[in-house]
Design an enzyme around this catalytic site. Structure first.
Site, PDB file in Angstrom:
ATOM      1  N   PHE A  75     -74.242  49.191  40.853  1.00 57.37           N
ATOM      2  CA  PHE A  75     -73.927  48.490  42.096  1.00 57.37           C
ATOM      3  C   PHE A  75     -74.025  46.990  41.853  1.00 57.37           C
ATOM      4  O   PHE A  75     -75.052  46.500  41.393  1.00 57.37           O
ATOM      5  CB  PHE A  75     -74.867  48.885  43.242  1.00 57.37           C
ATOM      6  CG  PHE A  75     -74.504  48.172  44.521  1.00 57.37           C
ATOM      7  CD1 PHE A  75     -73.409  48.572  45.269  1.00 57.37           C
ATOM      8  CD2 PHE A  75     -75.234  47.071  44.948  1.00 57.37           C
ATOM      9  CE1 PHE A  75     -73.044  47.892  46.436  1.00 57.37           C
ATOM     10  CE2 PHE A  75     -74.881  46.386  46.115  1.00 57.37           C
ATOM     11  CZ  PHE A  75     -73.778  46.802  46.855  1.00 57.37           C
ATOM     12  N   ASP A 107     -77.594  42.259  35.603  1.00 56.09           N
ATOM     13  CA  ASP A 107     -77.710  42.090  37.050  1.00 56.09           C
ATOM     14  C   ASP A 107     -79.152  42.433  37.421  1.00 56.09           C
ATOM     15  O   ASP A 107     -79.537  43.593  37.476  1.00 56.09           O
ATOM     16  CB  ASP A 107     -76.705  43.016  37.755  1.00 56.09           C
ATOM     17  CG  ASP A 107     -76.822  42.952  39.283  1.00 56.09           C
ATOM     18  OD1 ASP A 107     -77.864  42.490  39.789  1.00 56.09           O
ATOM     19  OD2 ASP A 107     -75.880  43.389  39.961  1.00 56.09           O
ATOM     20  N   LYS A 110     -81.654  38.710  46.048  1.00 57.24           N
ATOM     21  CA  LYS A 110     -82.639  39.401  46.880  1.00 57.24           C
ATOM     22  C   LYS A 110     -83.984  38.701  47.093  1.00 57.24           C
ATOM     23  O   LYS A 110     -84.148  37.996  48.069  1.00 57.24           O
ATOM     24  CB  LYS A 110     -82.828  40.819  46.349  1.00 57.24           C
ATOM     25  CG  LYS A 110     -81.593  41.696  46.626  1.00 57.24           C
ATOM     26  CD  LYS A 110     -81.901  43.164  46.601  1.00 57.24           C
ATOM     27  CE  LYS A 110     -80.819  43.982  47.281  1.00 57.24           C
ATOM     28  NZ  LYS A 110     -79.658  44.319  46.455  1.00 57.24           N
TER      29      LYS A 110
HETATM   30  C1  LIG Z   1     -78.210  44.091  46.421  1.00 56.56           C
HETATM   31  C2  LIG Z   1     -77.543  44.048  45.093  1.00 56.56           C
HETATM   32  C3  LIG Z   1     -76.350  43.318  44.886  1.00 56.56           C
HETATM   33  C4  LIG Z   1     -75.609  42.650  46.007  1.00 56.56           C
HETATM   34  O1  LIG Z   1     -76.320  41.641  46.608  1.00 56.56           O
HETATM   35  P1  LIG Z   1     -75.792  41.020  48.016  1.00 56.56           P
HETATM   36  O2  LIG Z   1     -76.756  39.900  48.271  1.00 56.56           O
HETATM   37  O3  LIG Z   1     -75.846  42.101  49.020  1.00 56.56           O
HETATM   38  O4  LIG Z   1     -74.404  40.537  47.776  1.00 56.56           O
HETATM   39  C5  LIG Z   1     -75.837  43.275  43.602  1.00 56.56           C
HETATM   40  N1  LIG Z   1     -76.437  43.899  42.580  1.00 56.56           N
HETATM   41  C6  LIG Z   1     -77.575  44.610  42.746  1.00 56.56           C
HETATM   42  C7  LIG Z   1     -78.203  45.254  41.564  1.00 56.56           C
HETATM   43  C8  LIG Z   1     -78.155  44.723  44.003  1.00 56.56           C
HETATM   44  O5  LIG Z   1     -79.262  45.462  44.161  1.00 56.56           O
END
Ligand SMILES: *Cc1c(COP(=O)(O)O)cnc(C)c1O
Length: 392
Positions: A137, A222, A251
């Site tokens: 994700f 990420d 986050k």
């Molecule tokens: C939450 C998340 C995102 C997206 O972040 P947003 O601030 O909602 O755009 C991308 N990568 C990972 C691993 C995430 O947990």
């Protein structure tokens, strides 16, 4: 009271979320209160965002001070908090430079653009392909969802962007086969969060790094969910003894204020010259001032170390539950990023917990995820375990 708010919400808000019927008005540490005054212990933390819990006085104070001084001036000028935050990140990670934006998806956009630009600047402009993982994700913007290995997130938005390919997570042979001369980067989460709390194998990440080195491919981590202490190290890559070339954060970096960051080593970051990328709000003084205090609090109070040991305790307790209940198939995760796979759908369990005053989260239909504030107390974990034991 909450009924009225919910009815109004359902008329005026885009229906993009299936929300639980609670209206929150207040929080303190790991407790949230709804508009009727009912208390809940929070094992969601705004989806791994509020690592220091709610209404943390140090963050509130920093925010209030900065609000009195300066909110925003744009990146046409320098501001002190932005430089301080970037300096800390550079001094305490593999990276040499930081680009600030406002969310996780935006940080990944920046990483994807930088990877492509890096090879363009080297004269290799046919090197544009990014290999990402199944069940990954990376966010909801077009590039981020094009890099996301989940059909349901891409569905209906086709055509997605060109130049993304997917391989099975933790399968090094699949990656070896997929990398070709058009590959510019491998993009992955060291621990897949939304995909079901799945940790990369130690050997796998080592091999990924090796293959990237051999082929000159950039490795992008990420760490939007895994960073800022969540896994018991400040960045999850520190568990594995390897480093990426690019890393994205968001986050928990400002404990709830919108922020994203893309970090890179010097030679890679050099591909982003003036005019190549930008953000109006990115790294604004108000948000970075809060982030600086988040980092100071996490490090000065040794909250990251605490997260590792508390996570071990929590995981032990979940394994204890697994021994007692057959419908628990697996307990996994690291630090305070924990998951419990069930043989049934998890939604009813989430609702039952809520009725007993605990907020937990279900992902991929059958995996309960526990991502509390890192400052959560042992007795709060014990109370949740008792509640889950009864429900199960
Ligand atoms: C939450 C998340 C995102 C997206 O972040 P947003 O601030 O909602 O755009 C991308 N990568 C990972 C691993 C995430 O947990």
């Amino acid at each position: 009271m909450s009924q009225n708010i919910m009815e109004r919400a359902d008329k005026v808000l885009a229906a993009t979320y299936k929300r639980f019927p609670i209206v929150f008005t207040r929080g303190k540490a790991a407790t949230l209160w709804d508009i009727e005054g009912c208390a809940y212990t929070d094992f969601v933390a705004g989806i791994a965002v509020c690592n220091l819990g709610h209404a943390h006085p140090r963050i509130s104070e920093a925010l209030a001070m900065q609000a009195d001084a300066l909110f925003h001036v744009s990146n046409l000028y320098y501001t002190v908090p932005q430089v301080e935050l970037a300096s800390w990140l550079v001094e305490n990670s593999f990276a040499d430079r930081v680009f600030f934006c406002n969310s996780g998806a935006e940080a990944n956009e920046a990483a994807i653009k930088l990877a492509r630009r890096y090879f363009y600047e080297k004269g290799e402009n046919r090197r544009f392909k990014i290999i990402a993982m199944e069940k990954s994700f990376h966010g909801r913007t077009m590039a981020a969802l094009s890099a996301t290995g989940q059909e349901k997130i891409r569905q209906g938005f086709e055509p997605v962007l060109e130049g993304f390919d997917f391989v099975l997570f933790n399968d090094i042979k699949a990656l070896q086969k997929k990398i070709d001369p058009s590959t510019c980067a491998v993009l992955m989460e060291p621990v897949q969060g939304e995909g079901g709390v799945r940790c990369a194998d130690f050997k796998y990440l080592e091999a990924v790094r090796k293959i990237c080195d051999k082929t000159g491919t950039l490795l992008i981590f990420d760490e939007i969910q895994t960073g800022i202490g969540r896994t018991g190290k400040f960045f999850a890559y520190e568990h594995f003894g390897i480093e990426p070339d690019i890393m994205t954060l968001a986050k928990a970096l400002a404990n709830g204020l919108p922020i994203g960051a893309m970090l890179a080593k010097e030679d890679v970051a050099a591909a982003f010259g003036p005019g190549s990328h930008a953000s109006t709000f990115g790294g604004s003084p108000i948000v970075t001032a809060a982030a600086i205090e988040v980092i100071k609090e996490l490090t000065e109070k040794k909250i990251v170390e605490r997260c590792l040991s508390l996570g071990e305790y929590f995981k032990e307790r979940l394994l204890w539950l697994k021994n007692r209940h057959e419908i628990i198939l697996d307990v996994r995760g690291i630090g305070l990023l924990l998951g419990m796979k069930l043989s049934i759908r998890g939604e009813s369990i989430v609702k039952a917990c809520m009725e007993k005053g605990f907020l937990i989260n279900c992902i991929q239909d059958d995996i309960l995820r526990f991502i509390p504030p890192l400052i959560i107390e042992k007795i709060e974990i014990d109370a949740l375990i008792k509640c889950l034991d009864e429900i199960l």
